[in-house]
Enzyme design. Structure first.
Site, PDB file in Angstrom:
ATOM      1  N   CYS A   4      -0.400   3.545   3.284  1.00  0.00           N
ATOM      2  CA  CYS A   4      -1.510   3.707   3.390  1.00  0.00           C
ATOM      3  C   CYS A   4      -2.195   2.757   2.134  1.00  0.00           C
ATOM      4  CB  CYS A   4      -1.442   4.537   3.014  1.00  0.00           C
ATOM      5  SG  CYS A   4      -0.382   5.667   1.275  1.00  0.00           S
TER       6      CYS A   4
ATOM      7  N   ARG B  82     -10.699   2.679   7.738  1.00  0.00           N
ATOM      8  CA  ARG B  82     -10.003   1.998   6.524  1.00  0.00           C
ATOM      9  C   ARG B  82     -10.151   0.942   6.808  1.00  0.00           C
ATOM     10  NH1 ARG B  82      -8.008   5.089   1.906  1.00  0.00           N
ATOM     11  NH2 ARG B  82      -7.929   2.795   0.733  1.00  0.00           N
TER      12      ARG B  82
END
Length: 299
Positions: free
Chosen positions: A256, A198
């Site tokens: 995040c 990611r």
């Protein structure tokens, strides 16, 4: 919104007293629940189990939880409604105060939070409580799994909780907005707590844009714990973060996807003695503004 809100701890010191140590193990919690000191009531225990996908965590709570534990819902009580501020933005102070009072949280009584095992959701509850001014909060290292594996009792009884008197006062821990995160990525150390794929922009299963904040350093939260979900020893965490430039001599922050696993990063940094700020809106807030730049790859 300012770039950094809440006090930044002095660099070079974790600033923790014994009451502020972030973790507690199952044996210590069992002793406190069974035989608290005469001048100290037993801790309030909060079950913060959470699933990003799958059945609601309240179902697992009802099948079994630590005796006396109250359930807190991450999506509804530990975060505000999703929107441009992110998928899990800060809850409003009044709403958070009401939720914690319903769970029995008081301003002085020790609070212990747990989730299934790796403390991802429990860390967000820990961070929220600390941010809103509670100074005596610990996370059960290893969570519900460690409790059960130790042969300790569980319950299916939902407790009738006496309302607490907790007062939510924002600013107890440092937090970042998008401008603050960008500045920290440039002049300090901004850790990206997501999985490496990611971070590199190879996959993005949730948010509409893949990639990372330019200048951020990848530090997946899986590296903070062992296979049993317990945190690595402080010295190993310090070594891990030092290799990434995150030491108590640097300005450090973390983000995040939506501010949940990054809270786990902040907790791990706290265990390591490194003060750090949380970008609560995280990537889901960053990409809500198309003017924010996006980086891909390893750098």
């Amino acid at each position: 919104m300012t770039n950094v809100f809440g006090p930044l701890p002095e660099r070079g010191s974790s600033g923790q007293t014994d009451d502020m140590q972030p973790l507690i193990d199952v044996s210590a919690l069992a002793r406190l629940l069974d035989d608290s000191p005469l001048d100290e009531p037993p801790p309030i225990v909060l079950d913060a189990r959470w699933n990003l996908v799958g059945p609601p965590a309240i179902e697992a709570y009802r099948r079994g939880h630590l005796p006396g534990a109250a359930f807190v819902d991450l999506d509804r009580e530990l975060a505000g409604p999703p929107g441009p501020g992110g998928r899990h933005p800060l809850p409003a102070a009044g709403a958070f105060q009401e939720a914690m009072r319903r769970a029995g949280v008081g301003g002085r009584r020790l609070v212990v939070v747990y989730d299934d095992a790796d403390s991802t959701a429990a860390a967000r509850a820990w961070w929220d409580l600390r941010y809103f001014g509670h100074r005596r909060v610990r996370v059960l290292d290893g969570g519900y799994r460690a409790w059960v594996e130790a042969g300790l009792p569980v319950s299916t009884v939902e407790p009738v909780t006496e309302p607490g008197d907790f007062v939510a006062r924002p600013g107890g821990l440092p937090a970042l907005d998008a401008d603050g995160a960008a500045a920290l990525a440039k002049d300090g150390v901004l850790l990206d707590a997501r999985a490496a794929a990611r971070y590199r922009g190879e996959v993005e299963p949730i948010d509409p844009v893949a990639g990372h904040i330019p200048g951020a350093v990848n530090a997946p939260t899986l590296g903070n714990v062992g296979v049993d979900g317990r945190f690595l020893p402080p010295e190993l965490l310090r070594d891990r973060f030092a290799k990434l430039g995150a030491t108590d001599a640097a300005e450090v922050g973390a983000y995040c996807g939506s501010g949940v696993t990054a809270a786990h990063e902040i907790l791990a940094l706290s265990v390591a003695g490194v003060p750090a700020a949380l970008y609560v809106g995280s990537w889901s807030n960053w990409v809500a503004d198309p003017a924010n730049p996006v980086a891909n790859g390893e750098t």
